[in-house]
Design a protein around this motif. Structure first.
Motif, PDB file in Angstrom:
ATOM      1  N   ALA A 182      16.657  77.397  60.894  1.00  0.00           N
ATOM      2  CA  ALA A 182      15.744  76.507  61.626  1.00  0.00           C
ATOM      3  C   ALA A 182      16.562  75.432  62.328  1.00  0.00           C
ATOM      4  O   ALA A 182      17.438  74.814  61.719  1.00  0.00           O
ATOM      5  N   VAL A 183      16.287  75.239  63.621  1.00  0.00           N
ATOM      6  CA  VAL A 183      17.065  74.295  64.435  1.00  0.00           C
ATOM      7  C   VAL A 183      16.107  73.390  65.199  1.00  0.00           C
ATOM      8  O   VAL A 183      15.040  73.831  65.640  1.00  0.00           O
ATOM      9  N   ALA A 184      16.483  72.122  65.327  1.00  0.00           N
ATOM     10  CA  ALA A 184      15.755  71.219  66.229  1.00  0.00           C
ATOM     11  C   ALA A 184      16.787  70.535  67.102  1.00  0.00           C
ATOM     12  O   ALA A 184      17.883  70.198  66.627  1.00  0.00           O
ATOM     13  N   ILE A 185      16.456  70.354  68.363  1.00  0.00           N
ATOM     14  CA  ILE A 185      17.440  69.768  69.293  1.00  0.00           C
ATOM     15  C   ILE A 185      16.810  68.673  70.161  1.00  0.00           C
ATOM     16  O   ILE A 185      15.593  68.587  70.298  1.00  0.00           O
ATOM     17  N   HIS A 186      17.702  67.855  70.728  1.00  0.00           N
ATOM     18  CA  HIS A 186      17.370  66.975  71.849  1.00  0.00           C
ATOM     19  C   HIS A 186      17.968  67.672  73.074  1.00  0.00           C
ATOM     20  O   HIS A 186      19.175  67.596  73.291  1.00  0.00           O
ATOM     21  N   PRO A 187      17.152  68.366  73.869  1.00  0.00           N
ATOM     22  CA  PRO A 187      17.741  69.217  74.916  1.00  0.00           C
ATOM     23  C   PRO A 187      18.517  68.460  75.995  1.00  0.00           C
ATOM     24  O   PRO A 187      19.554  68.945  76.444  1.00  0.00           O
ATOM     25  N   ASN A 188      18.036  67.277  76.372  1.00  0.00           N
ATOM     26  CA  ASN A 188      18.739  66.564  77.441  1.00  0.00           C
ATOM     27  C   ASN A 188      20.004  65.883  76.951  1.00  0.00           C
ATOM     28  O   ASN A 188      20.979  65.741  77.687  1.00  0.00           O
ATOM     29  N   LEU A 189      19.977  65.466  75.693  1.00  0.00           N
ATOM     30  CA  LEU A 189      21.162  64.821  75.120  1.00  0.00           C
ATOM     31  C   LEU A 189      22.132  65.857  74.561  1.00  0.00           C
ATOM     32  O   LEU A 189      23.219  65.517  74.105  1.00  0.00           O
ATOM     33  N   ASN A 190      21.699  67.123  74.585  1.00  0.00           N
ATOM     34  CA  ASN A 190      22.520  68.217  74.063  1.00  0.00           C
ATOM     35  C   ASN A 190      22.926  67.972  72.616  1.00  0.00           C
ATOM     36  O   ASN A 190      24.088  68.132  72.247  1.00  0.00           O
ATOM     37  N   LYS A 191      21.961  67.560  71.809  1.00  0.00           N
ATOM     38  CA  LYS A 191      22.267  67.165  70.426  1.00  0.00           C
ATOM     39  C   LYS A 191      21.450  68.001  69.445  1.00  0.00           C
ATOM     40  O   LYS A 191      20.272  68.262  69.687  1.00  0.00           O
ATOM     41  N   THR A 192      22.098  68.411  68.365  1.00  0.00           N
ATOM     42  CA  THR A 192      21.363  69.114  67.299  1.00  0.00           C
ATOM     43  C   THR A 192      20.830  68.075  66.326  1.00  0.00           C
ATOM     44  O   THR A 192      21.585  67.259  65.787  1.00  0.00           O
ATOM     45  N   VAL A 193      19.535  68.104  66.112  1.00  0.00           N
ATOM     46  CA  VAL A 193      18.882  67.117  65.251  1.00  0.00           C
ATOM     47  C   VAL A 193      18.706  67.697  63.842  1.00  0.00           C
ATOM     48  O   VAL A 193      18.761  66.969  62.857  1.00  0.00           O
ATOM     49  N   LEU A 194      18.495  69.011  63.763  1.00  0.00           N
ATOM     50  CA  LEU A 194      18.277  69.660  62.461  1.00  0.00           C
ATOM     51  C   LEU A 194      18.913  71.040  62.479  1.00  0.00           C
ATOM     52  O   LEU A 194      18.806  71.768  63.467  1.00  0.00           O
ATOM     53  N   LEU A 195      19.568  71.377  61.381  1.00  0.00           N
ATOM     54  CA  LEU A 195      20.076  72.748  61.195  1.00  0.00           C
ATOM     55  C   LEU A 195      19.925  73.076  59.718  1.00  0.00           C
ATOM     56  O   LEU A 195      20.538  72.441  58.867  1.00  0.00           O
ATOM     57  N   GLN A 196      19.041  74.019  59.438  1.00  0.00           N
ATOM     58  CA  GLN A 196      18.795  74.399  58.047  1.00  0.00           C
ATOM     59  C   GLN A 196      18.838  75.900  57.934  1.00  0.00           C
ATOM     60  O   GLN A 196      18.388  76.591  58.853  1.00  0.00           O
ATOM     61  N   MET A 197      19.322  76.403  56.825  1.00  0.00           N
ATOM     62  CA  MET A 197      19.207  77.858  56.650  1.00  0.00           C
ATOM     63  C   MET A 197      19.046  78.203  55.187  1.00  0.00           C
ATOM     64  O   MET A 197      19.532  77.494  54.310  1.00  0.00           O
ATOM     65  N   ASP A 198      18.292  79.271  54.951  1.00  0.00           N
ATOM     66  CA  ASP A 198      18.236  79.783  53.593  1.00  0.00           C
ATOM     67  C   ASP A 198      18.969  81.123  53.621  1.00  0.00           C
ATOM     68  O   ASP A 198      19.169  81.712  54.670  1.00  0.00           O
ATOM     69  N   ASN A 199      19.404  81.586  52.500  1.00  0.00           N
ATOM     70  CA  ASN A 199      20.176  82.821  52.360  1.00  0.00           C
ATOM     71  C   ASN A 199      21.581  82.687  52.945  1.00  0.00           C
ATOM     72  O   ASN A 199      21.803  81.916  53.869  1.00  0.00           O
ATOM     73  N   LYS A 200      22.472  83.502  52.382  1.00  0.00           N
ATOM     74  CA  LYS A 200      23.858  83.503  52.878  1.00  0.00           C
ATOM     75  C   LYS A 200      23.906  84.303  54.174  1.00  0.00           C
ATOM     76  O   LYS A 200      23.103  85.212  54.381  1.00  0.00           O
ATOM     77  N   ILE A 201      24.863  83.980  55.013  1.00  0.00           N
ATOM     78  CA  ILE A 201      24.954  84.634  56.319  1.00  0.00           C
ATOM     79  C   ILE A 201      26.425  84.639  56.758  1.00  0.00           C
ATOM     80  O   ILE A 201      27.115  83.626  56.604  1.00  0.00           O
ATOM     81  N   ALA A 202      26.887  85.785  57.281  1.00  0.00           N
ATOM     82  CA  ALA A 202      28.291  85.871  57.729  1.00  0.00           C
ATOM     83  C   ALA A 202      28.487  84.972  58.950  1.00  0.00           C
ATOM     84  O   ALA A 202      27.556  84.791  59.739  1.00  0.00           O
ATOM     85  N   VAL A 203      29.701  84.452  59.106  1.00  0.00           N
ATOM     86  CA  VAL A 203      29.958  83.479  60.171  1.00  0.00           C
ATOM     87  C   VAL A 203      29.638  84.039  61.552  1.00  0.00           C
ATOM     88  O   VAL A 203      28.995  83.373  62.371  1.00  0.00           O
TER      89      VAL A 203
END
Ligand code: ADP
Length: 244
Positions: A182-203
């Motif tokens: 799950a991601v939330a952004i400020h599109p004009n500021l090009n900023k990530t506001v939230l980054l969450q993940m469940d489960n393991k995931i390869a890079v």
């Protein structure tokens, strides 16, 4: 279970990078300073904003900025199971904190010292992706209340099933056991506001899934901007010409 057909279609007929149908409505609660619904497919949420107003608990007041209170809850009827869900269970408490955190990064709190903004988000119908839908609804309700922000905030999730990155998962897909980013952004500021993940995931998989969620956020932001603009234009027409 097969989540992507040999033709490349998902269970609900979408392509892997396709968002669900978006829909929103403004100003539906007369007693709130701002309110909005936001729908992503069959997920439907309601947000209500009160304030800015004087801080209710003086000990919580911040002289240099406003404080944000946030309450996330799922309606008992939201999943069809009609199971009573409290607003104080662990998940609701976590989501209330997450949404508050996103809003604190978005609202220009320093313009409203010693005041308080209350945000309530309620899941009316759950079909996966409620946290992102709630962030989007809260953002629209904040804008509807006329509260100043740094940038529009938009949220979207992506996952990975059948070796394919997929955007905006519904509940069936979410229950497939793959990662949910799950991601939330400020599109004009090009900023990530939230980054969450469940489960393991390869890079390398993560990069694709994250990039897709970010693209989804940008599309959601564009939709929200168009809808806000149309709402303001409707209000301007209803109020008639301004006398100077
Ligand atoms: P998030 O956006 O945080 O990933 P979801 O929207 O996927 O959360 O799910 C919220 C909660 O509701 C979870 O506990 C999930 O198991 C449940 N849920 C969501 N949709 C349904 C549904 N259609 N039927 C039953 N439970 C559901």
């Amino acid at each position: 279970m097969e989540y992507i057909s040999p033709e490349g279609l998902r269970l609900d007929g979408r392509r892997p990078k396709e968002l669900r149908q978006l829909s929103c409505q403004f100003g539906i609660l007369a007693k709130a300073d701002g309110s909005a619904t936001f729908e992503m497919g069959n997920t439907k949420v309601l947000a209500a904003v009160f304030g800015p107003h004087e801080v209710e608990q003086r000990s919580k007041a911040q002289p240099g900025r406003a404080i944000v209170q946030c309450e996330y809850a799922m309606a008992a009827f939201s999943t069809g199971e009609r199971r009573k869900r409290g607003k104080t269970d662990r998940r609701s408490t976590e989501l209330s904190t997450i949404i508050r955190n996103c809003l604190e990064q978005t609202i220009l709190l320093e313009l409203m010292p010693s005041s308080q903004i209350d945000v309530y988000v309620q899941v009316l119908q759950a079909d996966g992706g409620t946290r992102c839908a709630c962030i989007n609804a809260a953002m629209l309700a904040i804008a509807e209340a006329g509260i100043p922000v740094r940038d529009l905030m938009a949220a979207c999730a992506a996952g990975y099933l059948d070796s394919t990155s997929i955007l905006d998962m519904n509940y069936m897909e979410d229950s497939g056991g793959g990662p949910d980013v799950a991601v939330a952004i400020h599109p004009n500021l090009n900023k990530t506001v939230l980054l969450q993940m469940d489960n393991k995931i390869a890079v390398d998989v993560f990069e694709g899934v994250y990039g897709l969620a970010e693209q989804g956020c940008k599309a959601v932001a564009q939709y929200m901007r168009q809808q806000l603009l149309a709402h303001v234009q409707r209000l301007a027409v209803m109020r008639g010409p301004t006398r100077l």
